[in-house]
Design a protein around this motif. Structure first.
Motif, PDB file in Angstrom:
ATOM      1  N   ASN A 222       0.829  -1.208   0.000  1.00  0.00           N
ATOM      2  CA  ASN A 222       0.000   0.000   0.000  1.00  0.00           C
ATOM      3  C   ASN A 222       0.861   1.254   0.000  1.00  0.00           C
ATOM      4  O   ASN A 222       0.565   2.229  -0.694  1.00  0.00           O
ATOM      5  N   ALA A 223       1.941   1.237   0.784  1.00  0.00           N
ATOM      6  CA  ALA A 223       2.856   2.383   0.797  1.00  0.00           C
ATOM      7  C   ALA A 223       3.427   2.616  -0.596  1.00  0.00           C
ATOM      8  O   ALA A 223       3.527   3.758  -1.056  1.00  0.00           O
ATOM      9  N   ALA A 224       3.810   1.526  -1.276  1.00  0.00           N
ATOM     10  CA  ALA A 224       4.346   1.653  -2.634  1.00  0.00           C
ATOM     11  C   ALA A 224       3.319   2.304  -3.563  1.00  0.00           C
ATOM     12  O   ALA A 224       3.672   3.138  -4.404  1.00  0.00           O
ATOM     13  N   ARG A 225       2.038   1.938  -3.392  1.00  0.00           N
ATOM     14  CA  ARG A 225       0.992   2.544  -4.223  1.00  0.00           C
ATOM     15  C   ARG A 225       0.817   4.025  -3.906  1.00  0.00           C
ATOM     16  O   ARG A 225       0.638   4.852  -4.804  1.00  0.00           O
ATOM     17  N   MET A 226       0.859   4.356  -2.620  1.00  0.00           N
ATOM     18  CA  MET A 226       0.602   5.736  -2.202  1.00  0.00           C
ATOM     19  C   MET A 226       1.700   6.699  -2.622  1.00  0.00           C
ATOM     20  O   MET A 226       1.485   7.908  -2.697  1.00  0.00           O
ATOM     21  N   ILE A 227       2.906   6.179  -2.898  1.00  0.00           N
ATOM     22  CA  ILE A 227       4.014   7.068  -3.213  1.00  0.00           C
ATOM     23  C   ILE A 227       4.481   6.930  -4.665  1.00  0.00           C
ATOM     24  O   ILE A 227       5.593   7.336  -5.008  1.00  0.00           O
ATOM     25  N   GLY A 228       3.633   6.365  -5.509  1.00  0.00           N
ATOM     26  CA  GLY A 228       3.953   6.350  -6.935  1.00  0.00           C
ATOM     27  C   GLY A 228       3.866   7.749  -7.512  1.00  0.00           C
ATOM     28  O   GLY A 228       3.079   8.588  -7.075  1.00  0.00           O
ATOM     29  N   ASP A 229       4.670   8.008  -8.509  1.00  0.00           N
ATOM     30  CA  ASP A 229       4.689   9.344  -9.127  1.00  0.00           C
ATOM     31  C   ASP A 229       3.322   9.757  -9.652  1.00  0.00           C
ATOM     32  O   ASP A 229       2.895  10.903  -9.486  1.00  0.00           O
ATOM     33  N   ASP A 230       2.628   8.829 -10.311  1.00  0.00           N
ATOM     34  CA  ASP A 230       1.334   9.181 -10.897  1.00  0.00           C
ATOM     35  C   ASP A 230       0.308   9.522  -9.815  1.00  0.00           C
ATOM     36  O   ASP A 230      -0.445  10.495  -9.932  1.00  0.00           O
ATOM     37  N   HIS A 231       0.302   8.753  -8.731  1.00  0.00           N
ATOM     38  CA  HIS A 231      -0.654   9.016  -7.653  1.00  0.00           C
ATOM     39  C   HIS A 231      -0.380  10.363  -6.991  1.00  0.00           C
ATOM     40  O   HIS A 231      -1.308  11.143  -6.730  1.00  0.00           O
ATOM     41  N   LEU A 232       0.884  10.653  -6.724  1.00  0.00           N
ATOM     42  CA  LEU A 232       1.230  11.902  -6.039  1.00  0.00           C
ATOM     43  C   LEU A 232       0.954  13.114  -6.930  1.00  0.00           C
ATOM     44  O   LEU A 232       0.518  14.157  -6.435  1.00  0.00           O
ATOM     45  N   GLN A 233       1.193  12.966  -8.218  1.00  0.00           N
ATOM     46  CA  GLN A 233       0.911  14.092  -9.102  1.00  0.00           C
ATOM     47  C   GLN A 233      -0.588  14.343  -9.204  1.00  0.00           C
ATOM     48  O   GLN A 233      -1.029  15.492  -9.225  1.00  0.00           O
ATOM     49  N   ARG A 234      -1.396  13.284  -9.234  1.00  0.00           N
ATOM     50  CA  ARG A 234      -2.852  13.471  -9.227  1.00  0.00           C
ATOM     51  C   ARG A 234      -3.298  14.115  -7.929  1.00  0.00           C
ATOM     52  O   ARG A 234      -4.167  14.999  -7.922  1.00  0.00           O
ATOM     53  N   ALA A 236      -1.750  16.118  -6.118  1.00  0.00           N
ATOM     54  CA  ALA A 236      -1.374  17.532  -6.130  1.00  0.00           C
ATOM     55  C   ALA A 236      -2.155  18.337  -7.155  1.00  0.00           C
ATOM     56  O   ALA A 236      -1.864  19.508  -7.378  1.00  0.00           O
ATOM     57  N   GLY A 237      -3.143  17.692  -7.798  1.00  0.00           N
ATOM     58  CA  GLY A 237      -3.971  18.397  -8.756  1.00  0.00           C
ATOM     59  C   GLY A 237      -3.363  18.506 -10.129  1.00  0.00           C
ATOM     60  O   GLY A 237      -3.783  19.342 -10.936  1.00  0.00           O
ATOM     61  N   ARG A 238      -2.393  17.664 -10.421  1.00  0.00           N
ATOM     62  CA  ARG A 238      -1.717  17.708 -11.708  1.00  0.00           C
ATOM     63  C   ARG A 238      -2.103  16.493 -12.547  1.00  0.00           C
ATOM     64  O   ARG A 238      -2.385  15.413 -12.014  1.00  0.00           O
ATOM     65  N   VAL A 239      -2.078  16.641 -13.838  1.00  0.00           N
ATOM     66  CA  VAL A 239      -2.217  15.505 -14.744  1.00  0.00           C
ATOM     67  C   VAL A 239      -0.870  14.788 -14.770  1.00  0.00           C
ATOM     68  O   VAL A 239       0.170  15.427 -14.979  1.00  0.00           O
ATOM     69  N   PRO A 240      -0.838  13.484 -14.511  1.00  0.00           N
ATOM     70  CA  PRO A 240       0.452  12.777 -14.498  1.00  0.00           C
ATOM     71  C   PRO A 240       1.238  12.975 -15.789  1.00  0.00           C
ATOM     72  O   PRO A 240       0.696  12.853 -16.882  1.00  0.00           O
ATOM     73  N   GLN A 241       2.511  13.287 -15.627  1.00  0.00           N
ATOM     74  CA  GLN A 241       3.411  13.514 -16.753  1.00  0.00           C
ATOM     75  C   GLN A 241       4.511  12.453 -16.712  1.00  0.00           C
ATOM     76  O   GLN A 241       5.511  12.615 -15.997  1.00  0.00           O
ATOM     77  N   PRO A 242       4.348  11.349 -17.436  1.00  0.00           N
ATOM     78  CA  PRO A 242       5.314  10.242 -17.353  1.00  0.00           C
ATOM     79  C   PRO A 242       6.763  10.653 -17.604  1.00  0.00           C
ATOM     80  O   PRO A 242       7.673  10.078 -16.999  1.00  0.00           O
ATOM     81  N   HIS A 243       6.981  11.633 -18.484  1.00  0.00           N
ATOM     82  CA  HIS A 243       8.359  12.036 -18.759  1.00  0.00           C
ATOM     83  C   HIS A 243       9.036  12.662 -17.544  1.00  0.00           C
ATOM     84  O   HIS A 243      10.263  12.737 -17.484  1.00  0.00           O
ATOM     85  N   THR A 246      10.283  10.127 -11.666  1.00  0.00           N
ATOM     86  CA  THR A 246      11.631   9.786 -11.213  1.00  0.00           C
ATOM     87  C   THR A 246      11.645   8.582 -10.266  1.00  0.00           C
ATOM     88  O   THR A 246      12.720   8.128  -9.876  1.00  0.00           O
ATOM     89  N   HIS A 247      10.458   8.078  -9.889  1.00  0.00           N
ATOM     90  CA  HIS A 247      10.405   6.932  -8.977  1.00  0.00           C
ATOM     91  C   HIS A 247       9.570   5.778  -9.522  1.00  0.00           C
ATOM     92  O   HIS A 247       9.684   4.666  -9.016  1.00  0.00           O
ATOM     93  N   GLY A 248       8.728   6.033 -10.491  1.00  0.00           N
ATOM     94  CA  GLY A 248       7.880   4.994 -11.035  1.00  0.00           C
ATOM     95  C   GLY A 248       6.429   5.156 -10.620  1.00  0.00           C
ATOM     96  O   GLY A 248       6.116   5.840  -9.651  1.00  0.00           O
ATOM     97  N   THR A 249       5.545   4.518 -11.367  1.00  0.00           N
ATOM     98  CA  THR A 249       4.127   4.593 -11.051  1.00  0.00           C
ATOM     99  C   THR A 249       3.810   3.741  -9.824  1.00  0.00           C
ATOM    100  O   THR A 249       4.623   2.918  -9.383  1.00  0.00           O
ATOM    101  N   SER A 250       2.614   3.918  -9.299  1.00  0.00           N
ATOM    102  CA  SER A 250       2.177   3.115  -8.161  1.00  0.00           C
ATOM    103  C   SER A 250       2.230   1.631  -8.495  1.00  0.00           C
ATOM    104  O   SER A 250       2.719   0.820  -7.697  1.00  0.00           O
TER     105      SER A 250
END
Length: 277
Positions: A222-234, A236-243, A246-250
């Protein structure tokens, strides 16, 4: 995680109360989103904190919760020393030199730059030390949604995994490669580095199985899911930007931790040779 009777590592440098603390004061939700991105998404949030009202932590005594976090960290660090010491000796035929864990409140200095609540836990290969603000565990549980003591243990194991990469020469190789390419390619290499660290953390989890309690592995996943780049960017109100990852998706972080746990062998963690992350 059953840690009663587990020794405390002596490789702990306690800087709490040493001064130099300072945290920006934001409104509740705004601060949480800023810190979430800073902790795990590889985004420098210092500009967001600059100019905010500063409240110094210098000289204050750690709370009872922070003291428990310090003891917990020292015990988890000891388990990583035992696990990686055995793996290095039995599988690699060499000795393992463990890292030092620096505990601080608010902020402190490192050869890799300032450590603060904005940067989150990190490993500095220059002085071979991992840095951890003992207030972080409360943020991890209460604000990032990664609850449970094994979620916190996973974070420590992940930073130690970067030290393992340093011991094996992987960090130096990746750093050299990143300097030879553009930002997008460098970020992609960093993702592979971070996913390998997640996998190494999974290997550690296998080897401390006797200390695990029901639900511990689920807490780490669950921690790994919560700290994925895509989850954290969402968040923060951002559309995930894969480029910019720096850590990988959830999904990637969860899968690579599980891969290490299921294999129990660091040889299964070659994320750089993987066709699919």
């Amino acid at each position: 995680m059953r840690l009663r009777g587990v020794r405390r590592s002596r490789n702990v440098e306690d800087r709490r109360g040493a001064g130099g603390g300072g945290k920006a004061s934001f409104g509740g939700v705004a601060l949480l989103l800023v810190l979430a991105i800073g902790y795990f998404a590889g985004v420098d949030v210092t500009p967001l904190l600059d100019g905010a009202t500063q409240q110094s932590d210098a000289g204050r005594e750690p709370t009872a919760e922070e003291e428990r976090a310090a003891e917990f960290s020292a015990q988890v660090l000891a388990t990583t020393e035992d696990v990686w010491g055995r793996i290095f000796e039995e599988q690699l035929g060499r000795s393992y030199t463990p890292p030092v864990l620096v505990l601080f409140l608010g902020q402190t200095a490192s050869p890799c730059g300032g450590a603060s609540g904005a940067t989150g836990p990190f490993y500095c290969p220059v002085d071979r030390k991992a840095y951890l603000d003992t207030e972080f565990f409360a943020t991890l549980s209460q604000q990032l949604g990664a609850r449970g003591d094994f979620a916190a243990a996973y974070v420590i194991a992940h930073e130690v995994a970067h030290h393992v990469q340093n011991e094996l020469g992987i960090l130096a190789q990746v750093n050299e490669a990143r300097q030879a390419v553009g930002e997008v390619q460098a970020n992609a290499l960093t993702v592979r580095l971070e996913l390998q660290a997640d996998c190494f953390a999974g290997v550690w989890a296998t080897h401390v199985d006797g200390l695990l309690e029901p639900g511990d592995i689920e807490e780490a996943l669950n921690a790994a899911r919560m700290i994925g780049d895509d989850h954290l960017q969402r968040r923060a109100g951002r559309v995930p930007q894969p480029h910019s990852f720096t850590h990988g998706t959830s999904e990637q972080r969860e899968r690579w931790f599980a891969r290490g746990y299921e294999a129990g062998d660091p040889g299964a963690c070659d994320s750089f040779a993987a066709d699919r992350l």
